[in-house]
Design a protein around this motif. Structure first.
Motif, mmCIF file in Angstrom:
data_model
loop_
_atom_site.group_PDB
_atom_site.id
_atom_site.type_symbol
_atom_site.label_atom_id
_atom_site.label_comp_id
_atom_site.label_asym_id
_atom_site.label_seq_id
_atom_site.Cartn_x
_atom_site.Cartn_y
_atom_site.Cartn_z
ATOM 1 N N MET A 1 0.698 -1.321 0.104
ATOM 2 C CA MET A 1 -0.017 0.031 -0.076
ATOM 3 C C MET A 1 0.786 1.277 0.046
ATOM 4 S SD MET A 1 -2.836 -0.725 2.501
ATOM 5 C CE MET A 1 -4.578 -1.858 2.124
ATOM 6 N N ALA A 2 1.993 1.211 0.571
ATOM 7 C CA ALA A 2 2.834 2.324 0.903
ATOM 8 C C ALA A 2 3.211 2.908 -0.617
ATOM 9 C CB ALA A 2 4.229 1.887 1.642
ATOM 10 N N GLY A 3 3.506 1.916 -1.562
ATOM 11 C CA GLY A 3 4.068 2.755 -3.145
ATOM 12 C C GLY A 3 2.802 3.407 -3.718
ATOM 13 N N GLU A 35 -4.631 -8.227 -1.349
ATOM 14 C CA GLU A 35 -5.691 -9.007 -1.136
ATOM 15 C C GLU A 35 -5.610 -10.402 -0.451
ATOM 16 O OE1 GLU A 35 -7.024 -9.255 -5.295
ATOM 17 O OE2 GLU A 35 -7.937 -7.206 -5.305
ATOM 18 N N GLU A 36 -4.182 -10.898 -0.661
ATOM 19 C CA GLU A 36 -4.059 -12.240 -0.149
ATOM 20 C C GLU A 36 -3.657 -11.964 1.416
ATOM 21 O OE1 GLU A 36 -0.240 -15.352 -0.431
ATOM 22 O OE2 GLU A 36 -0.731 -14.364 -2.424
ATOM 23 N N TYR A 37 -3.005 -10.857 1.744
ATOM 24 C CA TYR A 37 -2.709 -10.777 3.181
ATOM 25 C C TYR A 37 -3.971 -10.405 3.845
ATOM 26 C CZ TYR A 37 2.368 -10.812 1.964
ATOM 27 O OH TYR A 37 3.560 -11.189 1.225
ATOM 28 N N ILE A 38 -4.687 -9.697 3.386
ATOM 29 C CA ILE A 38 -6.106 -9.224 4.049
ATOM 30 C C ILE A 38 -6.989 -10.395 4.177
ATOM 31 C CG2 ILE A 38 -8.145 -8.176 3.476
ATOM 32 C CD1 ILE A 38 -6.808 -5.759 2.753
ATOM 33 N N CYS A 39 -7.053 -11.508 3.485
ATOM 34 C CA CYS A 39 -7.639 -12.610 3.613
ATOM 35 C C CYS A 39 -7.087 -13.492 4.706
ATOM 36 C CB CYS A 39 -7.835 -13.598 2.523
ATOM 37 S SG CYS A 39 -8.774 -12.777 1.118
ATOM 38 N N ASP A 61 -13.642 -3.323 5.014
ATOM 39 C CA ASP A 61 -13.274 -2.721 6.474
ATOM 40 C C ASP A 61 -11.689 -2.782 6.726
ATOM 41 O OD1 ASP A 61 -16.053 -2.218 6.791
ATOM 42 O OD2 ASP A 61 -16.230 -3.701 8.106
ATOM 43 N N LEU A 62 -11.142 -3.990 6.436
ATOM 44 C CA LEU A 62 -9.687 -4.203 6.768
ATOM 45 C C LEU A 62 -8.936 -3.487 5.688
ATOM 46 C CD1 LEU A 62 -9.680 -8.158 7.243
ATOM 47 C CD2 LEU A 62 -9.219 -6.204 9.132
ATOM 48 N N PHE A 63 -9.454 -3.427 4.384
ATOM 49 C CA PHE A 63 -8.456 -2.711 3.537
ATOM 50 C C PHE A 63 -8.570 -1.145 3.837
ATOM 51 C CE2 PHE A 63 -7.469 -0.251 -0.227
ATOM 52 C CZ PHE A 63 -6.699 -0.953 -0.839
ATOM 53 N N GLU A 64 -9.642 -0.628 4.565
ATOM 54 C CA GLU A 64 -9.834 0.885 4.751
ATOM 55 C C GLU A 64 -8.883 1.021 5.908
ATOM 56 O OE1 GLU A 64 -10.506 3.337 2.735
ATOM 57 O OE2 GLU A 64 -11.266 1.737 1.329
#
Length: 121
Positions: A1-3, A35-39, A61-64
């Motif tokens: 996400m940092a990029g 997506e993989e890490y959030i799952c 919710d997790l993405f946000e």
């Protein structure tokens, strides 16, 4: 996400669809990993456990949550990030043969930026 957050560092109030477009164009590989890490992370707590009925809501919710944390980190370090960006760009413009930067060189430049920032405070 940092990029992606760093790509958008100078943008104010980026809406979700614009952010998603940046992810899909510049950060497609990163988005697949996110997506993989959030799952994976969703299964670590019963409060965020994904099932067929809530997968979209929990994922969003997790993405946000993680996006907000990432943006805060980028904002807190924006001076160093932009200084490093300017340094790399200036080196690329001055010498077309420069295509590698060594960690020590970049860290030295960031330390200079941060010490300059501390002197200003």
């Amino acid at each position: 996400m940092a990029g992606v957050a760093a790509e958008l560092i100078n943008c104010k109030n980026v809406d979700r669809s614009y952010r998603e477009g940046v992810f899909r164009s510049y950060g497609a590989d990163d988005l697949a990993k996110i997506e993989e890490y959030i799952c994976f992370v969703s299964g670590l707590s019963p409060n965020t456990f994904m099932d067929r009925g809530n997968i979209g809501e929990v994922y969003d919710d997790l993405f946000e949550k993680y996006w907000g944390e990432t943006v805060n980190i980028i904002n807190d370090n924006s001076q160093a990030i932009m200084g490093l960006r300017d340094y790399v760009v200036s080196r690329l413009n001055s010498d077309e043969n420069v295509n590698r930067f060594f960690t020590e060189e970049l860290l030295s430049h960031v330390k200079g930026i941060l010490s300059s920032k501390n002197r200003q405070l």
